[in-house]
Design an enzyme around this catalytic site. Structure first.
Site, short mmCIF file in Angstrom:
data_model
loop_
_atom_site.label_atom_id
_atom_site.label_comp_id
_atom_site.label_asym_id
_atom_site.label_seq_id
_atom_site.Cartn_x
_atom_site.Cartn_y
_atom_site.Cartn_z
N LYS A 120 0.86 -1.18 0.00
CA LYS A 120 0.00 0.00 0.00
C LYS A 120 0.90 1.24 0.00
O LYS A 120 1.74 1.42 0.88
CB LYS A 120 -0.86 -0.05 1.26
CG LYS A 120 -2.17 0.67 1.17
CD LYS A 120 -3.01 0.32 2.39
CE LYS A 120 -4.21 1.19 2.49
NZ LYS A 120 -4.85 1.05 3.80
C1 E4P Z 1 -8.00 1.60 4.21
O1 E4P Z 1 -7.37 1.18 3.32
C2 E4P Z 1 -7.92 3.00 4.71
O2 E4P Z 1 -6.67 3.23 5.25
C3 E4P Z 1 -9.01 3.16 5.71
O3 E4P Z 1 -10.21 2.66 5.14
C4 E4P Z 1 -9.19 4.58 6.22
O4 E4P Z 1 -10.36 4.62 7.00
P1 E4P Z 1 -10.71 5.82 8.02
O5 E4P Z 1 -11.02 7.02 7.23
O6 E4P Z 1 -11.90 5.30 8.77
O7 E4P Z 1 -9.48 5.98 8.89
#
Ligand code: E4P
Length: 218
Positions: free
Chosen positions: A87
């Site tokens: 990622k």
């Molecule tokens: C996932 O890949 C993201 O990092 C995550 O969904 C972010 O979510 P949040 O906005 O609830 O922190």
């Protein structure tokens, strides 16, 4: 539409897996910190633990922000397990690194995406997934679902193979709306997944069926 769970919590990952509908996991540094996972060795160990539970893609986020370090970190993460997806944040060096990693056959998830323009760049670089943050877009008084629809439409026009992974999901309704507009994947907290089960008429109907059955047996 694939269902990923958006957590580093092993109990929740196991619960979602036991439902039989789990296709993968996404994590981020905040989610790892929430579980108290600290230090490189512990972090790597934790990813392996997750990979042993779920037979599907597991996103592991780099914390580097320059091209060379993102690549080095990405290679280390990818070498951990074949299901690891690296990622990478939506920044200039991130896009360059996604291009390099995808050419090496390493799966990538371009994260922190908030616009269709960013999604086009990620697709051009060969990202396996683009993660637009639905909830955080909503928080800023824009329409997160509309953003998912726009990216799905653009990717469809050009036949980009990058999958739209709707992230920052806050509710069961978000999941349904993402399905409506053609997201390829949703990554959700466990509660939002379990919320899909709920309908008051299901509970009322089941209670009636069971009580009628009991009466008929008396
Ligand atoms: C996932 O890949 C993201 O990092 C995550 O969904 C972010 O979510 P949040 O906005 O609830 O922190």
């Amino acid at each position: 539409m694939k269902f990923f769970i958006d957590t580093a919590n092993i109990t929740q990952i196991k619960e979602a897996k036991d439902l039989g509908i789990l296709d993968g996991v996404t994590t981020n540094p905040s989610l790892m910190a929430k579980e108290g996972i600290k230090g490189d060795d512990k972090i790597m160990e934790h990813y392996l633990k997750i990979c042993a539970i779920v037979k599907g893609d597991v996103s592991a986020e780099v914390i580097s922000t320059d091209y060379k370090s993102i690549i080095a970190e990405g290679k280390t993460l990818a070498a951990l397990h074949p299901n690891i997806v690296v990622k990478v944040p939506m920044i200039k060096d991130g896009i360059k690194a996604i291009k390099y990693l995808s050419e090496q056959g390493i799966k990538t998830n371009c994260t922190l995406a908030f616009s269709a323009g960013q999604a086009i760049l990620a697709a051009k670089a060969g990202a396996t997934y683009i993660s637009p943050f639905v909830g955080r877009v909503d928080d800023s008084n824009w329409d997160g679902i509309q953003l998912i629809a726009q990216i799905v439409q653009i990717y469809g026009i050009y036949g980009y193979p990058t999958q739209v992974l709707a992230a920052s999901i806050r509710s069961s309704l978000h999941i349904v709306r993402c399905a409506e507009v053609g997201a390829h994947v949703v990554t959700c907290p466990l509660d939002a997944i379990l919320g899909l089960l709920k309908h008051p008429l299901t509970d009322i109907g089941l209670e009636k069926f069971l009580s009628d059955f009991k009466k008929s047996q008396a």
